[in-house]
Design a protein around this motif. Structure first.
Motif, PDB file in Angstrom:
ATOM      1  N   VAL B 128      77.003 -10.123  15.831  1.00 43.07           N
ATOM      2  CA  VAL B 128      78.336 -10.752  15.616  1.00 43.07           C
ATOM      3  C   VAL B 128      78.983  -9.779  14.375  1.00 43.07           C
ATOM      4  O   VAL B 128      78.175 -10.345  13.222  1.00 43.07           O
ATOM      5  CB  VAL B 128      78.529 -12.181  15.434  1.00 43.07           C
ATOM      6  CG1 VAL B 128      79.843 -12.366  15.584  1.00 43.07           C
ATOM      7  CG2 VAL B 128      78.168 -12.753  16.942  1.00 43.07           C
ATOM      8  N   ASN B 129      79.916  -9.010  14.513  1.00 42.13           N
ATOM      9  CA  ASN B 129      80.435  -8.383  13.371  1.00 42.13           C
ATOM     10  C   ASN B 129      81.896  -8.861  13.006  1.00 42.13           C
ATOM     11  O   ASN B 129      82.640  -8.968  13.961  1.00 42.13           O
ATOM     12  CB  ASN B 129      80.282  -6.880  13.729  1.00 42.13           C
ATOM     13  CG  ASN B 129      80.973  -6.006  12.379  1.00 42.13           C
ATOM     14  OD1 ASN B 129      80.716  -6.544  11.411  1.00 42.13           O
ATOM     15  ND2 ASN B 129      81.400  -4.774  12.638  1.00 42.13           N
ATOM     16  N   LEU B 154      88.946 -10.716  12.663  1.00 44.65           N
ATOM     17  CA  LEU B 154      88.396 -10.112  13.906  1.00 44.65           C
ATOM     18  C   LEU B 154      86.918 -10.317  14.159  1.00 44.65           C
ATOM     19  O   LEU B 154      86.002  -9.852  12.996  1.00 44.65           O
ATOM     20  CB  LEU B 154      88.956  -8.586  14.357  1.00 44.65           C
ATOM     21  CG  LEU B 154      90.309  -8.331  14.484  1.00 44.65           C
ATOM     22  CD1 LEU B 154      91.050  -8.332  13.197  1.00 44.65           C
ATOM     23  CD2 LEU B 154      90.400  -6.972  15.083  1.00 44.65           C
ATOM     24  N   ARG B 155      86.475 -10.700  15.291  1.00 40.55           N
ATOM     25  CA  ARG B 155      85.034 -10.902  15.494  1.00 40.55           C
ATOM     26  C   ARG B 155      84.615  -9.995  16.445  1.00 40.55           C
ATOM     27  O   ARG B 155      85.397 -10.165  17.809  1.00 40.55           O
ATOM     28  CB  ARG B 155      84.418 -12.471  15.621  1.00 40.55           C
ATOM     29  CG  ARG B 155      84.451 -13.013  14.313  1.00 40.55           C
ATOM     30  CD  ARG B 155      84.123 -14.441  14.284  1.00 40.55           C
ATOM     31  NE  ARG B 155      84.537 -15.228  13.176  1.00 40.55           N
ATOM     32  CZ  ARG B 155      83.651 -15.268  11.991  1.00 40.55           C
ATOM     33  NH1 ARG B 155      82.457 -14.684  12.184  1.00 40.55           N
ATOM     34  NH2 ARG B 155      84.128 -15.933  11.143  1.00 40.55           N
ATOM     35  N   TYR B 156      83.748  -9.127  16.528  1.00 33.80           N
ATOM     36  CA  TYR B 156      83.281  -8.384  17.488  1.00 33.80           C
ATOM     37  C   TYR B 156      81.602  -8.746  18.024  1.00 33.80           C
ATOM     38  O   TYR B 156      81.011  -9.008  17.042  1.00 33.80           O
ATOM     39  CB  TYR B 156      83.277  -6.944  17.048  1.00 33.80           C
ATOM     40  CG  TYR B 156      84.643  -6.249  17.002  1.00 33.80           C
ATOM     41  CD1 TYR B 156      85.476  -6.263  15.915  1.00 33.80           C
ATOM     42  CD2 TYR B 156      85.374  -5.677  18.252  1.00 33.80           C
ATOM     43  CE1 TYR B 156      86.474  -5.883  15.898  1.00 33.80           C
ATOM     44  CE2 TYR B 156      86.355  -5.133  18.195  1.00 33.80           C
ATOM     45  CZ  TYR B 156      87.031  -5.334  17.031  1.00 33.80           C
ATOM     46  OH  TYR B 156      88.537  -4.752  16.683  1.00 33.80           O
ATOM     47  N   VAL B 157      81.440  -8.472  19.181  1.00 36.59           N
ATOM     48  CA  VAL B 157      79.948  -8.524  19.483  1.00 36.59           C
ATOM     49  C   VAL B 157      79.347  -7.086  19.570  1.00 36.59           C
ATOM     50  O   VAL B 157      80.171  -6.361  20.294  1.00 36.59           O
ATOM     51  CB  VAL B 157      79.524  -9.267  20.743  1.00 36.59           C
ATOM     52  CG1 VAL B 157      78.176  -9.317  21.224  1.00 36.59           C
ATOM     53  CG2 VAL B 157      79.974 -10.805  20.849  1.00 36.59           C
ATOM     54  N   LEU B 200      85.393  -7.249  21.557  1.00 39.91           N
ATOM     55  CA  LEU B 200      86.165  -8.082  20.738  1.00 39.91           C
ATOM     56  C   LEU B 200      86.010  -9.841  21.369  1.00 39.91           C
ATOM     57  O   LEU B 200      85.987  -9.932  22.511  1.00 39.91           O
ATOM     58  CB  LEU B 200      87.682  -7.778  21.002  1.00 39.91           C
ATOM     59  CG  LEU B 200      88.573  -8.539  20.245  1.00 39.91           C
ATOM     60  CD1 LEU B 200      88.309  -8.310  18.728  1.00 39.91           C
ATOM     61  CD2 LEU B 200      90.082  -8.179  20.549  1.00 39.91           C
ATOM     62  N   LEU B 201      85.314 -10.498  20.425  1.00 44.41           N
ATOM     63  CA  LEU B 201      85.289 -11.678  20.825  1.00 44.41           C
ATOM     64  C   LEU B 201      86.665 -12.659  20.531  1.00 44.41           C
ATOM     65  O   LEU B 201      87.054 -13.287  21.497  1.00 44.41           O
ATOM     66  CB  LEU B 201      84.229 -12.448  19.914  1.00 44.41           C
ATOM     67  CG  LEU B 201      82.793 -12.396  20.286  1.00 44.41           C
ATOM     68  CD1 LEU B 201      81.844 -13.203  19.177  1.00 44.41           C
ATOM     69  CD2 LEU B 201      82.819 -13.432  21.423  1.00 44.41           C
ATOM     70  N   THR B 235      85.602  -1.056  21.683  1.00 43.15           N
ATOM     71  CA  THR B 235      85.505   0.113  20.610  1.00 43.15           C
ATOM     72  C   THR B 235      84.195   0.446  20.622  1.00 43.15           C
ATOM     73  O   THR B 235      83.313  -0.091  20.922  1.00 43.15           O
ATOM     74  CB  THR B 235      85.897  -0.412  19.396  1.00 43.15           C
ATOM     75  OG1 THR B 235      85.117  -1.198  18.772  1.00 43.15           O
ATOM     76  CG2 THR B 235      87.414  -1.017  19.436  1.00 43.15           C
ATOM     77  N   ILE B 236      84.135   1.795  20.316  1.00 41.66           N
ATOM     78  CA  ILE B 236      83.084   2.586  20.070  1.00 41.66           C
ATOM     79  C   ILE B 236      82.818   3.138  18.762  1.00 41.66           C
ATOM     80  O   ILE B 236      84.178   3.775  18.125  1.00 41.66           O
ATOM     81  CB  ILE B 236      82.910   3.670  21.141  1.00 41.66           C
ATOM     82  CG1 ILE B 236      82.980   3.008  22.610  1.00 41.66           C
ATOM     83  CG2 ILE B 236      81.748   4.629  20.782  1.00 41.66           C
ATOM     84  CD1 ILE B 236      82.708   4.341  23.592  1.00 41.66           C
ATOM     85  N   GLY B 237      81.916   3.169  18.058  1.00 35.92           N
ATOM     86  CA  GLY B 237      81.701   3.777  16.878  1.00 35.92           C
ATOM     87  C   GLY B 237      80.446   4.623  16.609  1.00 35.92           C
ATOM     88  O   GLY B 237      79.602   4.323  17.370  1.00 35.92           O
ATOM     89  N   ALA B 238      80.152   5.187  15.436  1.00 31.77           N
ATOM     90  CA  ALA B 238      78.933   5.806  15.174  1.00 31.77           C
ATOM     91  C   ALA B 238      78.643   5.373  13.722  1.00 31.77           C
ATOM     92  O   ALA B 238      79.685   4.958  12.830  1.00 31.77           O
ATOM     93  CB  ALA B 238      78.980   7.295  15.139  1.00 31.77           C
TER      94      ALA B 238
END
Lengths: 386, 317
Positions: B128-129, B154-157, B200-201, B235-238
């Protein structure tokens, strides 16, 4: 393996339970407020017209009645703007189009002579095209037919003067309707006392002309034939008046009006153009939440294969209410409020080429700063409202 | 004639031949030794092969927990604003001002690592970010101003998948219980690179309005708004980073730092005007932007494969 499949299925079901959100591309929907950090800046929007590139031209008046023109992109972004010289004031709230260019009328100081201006959108220029000497205090300007125009002015000694302009904007005829001594003083006194909605227009392919102006007997709606000869009136008084008139369909009319400071709306109405009637005799419905002091207006908005009459007015609590009517039955179908914490005043509603609609309004920020607000509703959102 | 040679037909032969021929038992012994040696040689090679190809000892799986902090930065792709200028000289005046404060967030989750070689690890996390950032919007004249402050939480898994390279000396695999087991370094630095998939959580915005009229300030409101609808759900990231692994008894501590770059917009471009409250009360619409972040994470990882469960001796490679 079975547990993994159940987990995946659960995630899919969970994701599909999310509320469906209607999404729009940037050219379909926008909401723009045009601000100016200059101290004392004030903008009163007067009219909006859609241009060939999907953008919009906005005509506005500044604090000192100076004329301001703003070009907005199809995404609601600022493109260019221009203030006219200080000697040109009191632009009339209507932009018309002929060919590739756009035109509007304003007054020239010191005697408020009517002047025609041409807007060249491609070159981003505004040029003084023609001066109508002896025609003073222009109050309204509109199409008679697609290539001819009506100009309503207010002469010092006669009051209302209606003129027909040909496609080259030369005057074909002009008619007066009253003989009023010191008519300009009467007009000034009237405008100081109450808000006046001056307008001029036509329907039935120009066979019927109507104009709302200060006559000898009061602020009346006057009917005339295609030569400008008066045929009838809808009389009013200081507390009763018509705010807007929108012809559509087969000689049908929609009108916002006030009687004894109470606001009314009538649609699907065929008004007798011959003879006299009084505005109190119109059997409209009460608009309990309309602020009578502010403008109201209607427009026909085509969506898909249907057409809807949309009536917009400013509410008592400072929002804008949009009411949607069926043009065939006249029944109200839906309504929607616009606005938030800062008060809005509707100015104009127009349909767009992509079957949406644009609302032009004045918004007052921070309690005192009058600014231009332009909102576009896409077709999908209109259908969602309906 | 050489007197050393006796011929088969009774003529001369070599003395060695005579010796051997006459010593058949010795020949038999010689042959037996040769056969025995070759047998012994074959048996030793199969043992080596078994040790070399033992999959159990040549890989390890780790499961662990991780937690840390991140600092989020906003990378603006396209600017959008509800408030626009009336003159070209004022363009840029109404752009959002992204702040460098209120940008710290947390990150926590579980990690899975598969070390298939002494130097190479592939990993995946579920975490959880939290991404936080702030921007300001102002409308200012000489005598009064209106300032809107927007704080986002914002919280993302996150589902990062990464490849890790361990900087260490490679030990010989050819050891058995009879030989000394090579030592695995207690501290191993590593570098890693990976892709991150985020869902997105939840997304929240706190916005407030501060009005200043002739030097007197008044806070008109502070409000909270759910902004899930105007954010992109995926979303996608590196990311790239590095750290070190520390052996603590039979488990490991990891300390790592990563730089993460979003590869797509974090906002939903088509839903820019979906939130009426933000537009009506704060004249706010989102820019098109992606996230950049720097994160520092501490992890605790436990090996899964054990040589001896009784002795709690994990496979260490």
């Amino acid at each position: 393996m079975r547990n993994v499949a159940i987990l995946i299925l659960t995630l899919v079901l969970f994701s599909s339970c999310k509320e469906e959100l209607i999404e729009y591309t940037p050219t379909e929907k926008f909401n723009s407020i045009f601000d100016d950090p200059k101290e004392g800046a004030s903008y009163t929007p007067l009219d909006v017209i859609e241009t060939d590139d999907g953008g919009f031209l906005v005509l506005a008046e500044l604090a000192n009645n100076q004329v301001f023109v703003l070009k907005v992109s199809s995404r609601g972004e600022f493109l260019w703007s221009q203030e006219l010289e200080s000697k040109f004031v009191r632009a009339v709230g209507n932009i018309v189009r002929q060919g590739q260019n756009y035109y509007f009328i304003a007054s020239s100081l010191p005697d408020y002579t009517a002047v025609l201006f041409e807007i060249n959108d491609l070159e981003q220029t505004i040029a003084e095209l023609r001066t109508y000497t002896a025609y003073r205090r222009p109050l309204a300007f509109s199409n008679l037919t697609p290539d001819t125009y009506l100009l309503m002015t207010y002469n010092d000694t006669t009051g209302t003067v209606l003129s027909k302009l040909q496609d080259g904007f030369a005057m074909e005829w002009a008619r007066k309707y009253d003989t009023i001594r010191n008519a300009h003083e009467k007009l000034e006194a009237f405008e100081n006392f109450s808000r006046a909605d001056f307008f001029v227009g036509s329907y039935n392919a120009g066979a019927v002309i109507y104009f709302n102006s200060l006559r000898a007997g009061g602020f009346d709606l006057t009917y005339a034939n295609n030569l400008g000869i008066e045929t009838g009136t809808v009389s009013s008084s200081e507390r009763n008046s018509i705010s807007s008139l929108t012809p559509y369909g087969n000689s049908l009319l929609a009108a916002n009006y006030s009687v004894n400071n109470q606001s009314y709306f009538i649609n699907n109405y065929k008004l007798g153009v011959n003879g006299s009637t009084a505005v109190e005799e119109l059997a409209g419905v009460i608009l309990q939440d309309r602020l009578p002091m502010n403008k109201a207006g209607s427009a026909i908005v085509p969506v898909g294969t249907a057409q809807y009459l949309v009536n917009a007015y400013t509410t008592i609590d400072g929002r804008i209410k949009l009411e949607f009517y069926d043009v065939i039955t006249g029944a109200k179908l839906a309504w929607k409020y616009m606005g938030g914490i800062d008060p809005l005043e509707v100015v104009k509603i127009i349909p767009t080429e992509d079957q949406g609609m644009v609302i032009l309004s004045k918004i007052t920020l921070a309690g005192a700063n009058k600014r231009i607000n332009l909102v576009k509703f896409p077709k999908a959102e209109i259908l969602d409202i309906l | 004639m050489n007197e050393h040679y006796i011929n088969f037909d009774g003529s001369l032969k070599s003395e060695i031949f005579i010796l051997v021929f006459d010593n058949r038992m010795m020949l038999k012994y010689f042959y037996s030794i040769f056969l025995l040696f070759s047998t012994v040689f074959c048996q030793a090679q199969s043992v080596w092969e078994k040790l070399n190809k033992d999959p159990f000892k040549s890989s390890q799986v780790y499961v662990g927990l991780k937690a840390g902090a991140n600092y989020t930065m906003v990378n603006v792709v396209n600017r959008h604003s509800l408030i626009k200028p009336t003159h070209s000289s004022n363009e840029g005046l109404y752009e959002k001002k992204y702040q460098q404060i209120e940008n710290l967030g947390t990150i926590y989750g579980i990690t899975f690592l598969y070390q298939f070689d002494q130097k190479f690890v592939v990993g995946a996390n579920v975490s959880v970010n939290q991404a936080r950032f702030q921007y300001l919007q102002e409308q200012t004249t000489a005598s009064n101003s209106v300032e809107f402050t927007h704080n986002h939480d914002l919280r993302y898994v996150d589902f990062p998948i990464f490849f890790r390279y361990m900087f260490r000396k490679v030990n010989s695999r050819f050891w058995s219980s009879s030989t000394r087991k090579p030592t695995v370094p207690g501290i191993i630095p590593f570098a890693q690179i990976g892709l991150n998939f985020s869902v997105l959580l939840n997304a929240n915005k706190e916005y407030s309005k501060l009005t200043n009229q002739n030097g007197i300030e008044s806070q008109e409101f502070i409000k909270n708004e759910d902004i899930n609808s105007i954010m992109s759900p995926y979303t996608i990231g590196a990311f790239v980073g590095g750290g070190a692994r520390f052996r603590v008894g039979t488990f490991y501590l990891t300390a790592e730092a990563n730089f993460r770059q979003g590869l797509g917009n974090a906002n939903n471009e088509k839903a820019r005007y979906a939130n009426a409250n933000l537009q009506n009360e704060a004249y706010d619409v989102m820019d098109d932007f992606s996230f950049q972040s720097v994160e520092a994470i501490i992890g605790l990882i436990f090996p899964i494969k054990y040589l001896s469960k009784k002795e709690f001796l994990p496979v260490e490679i």
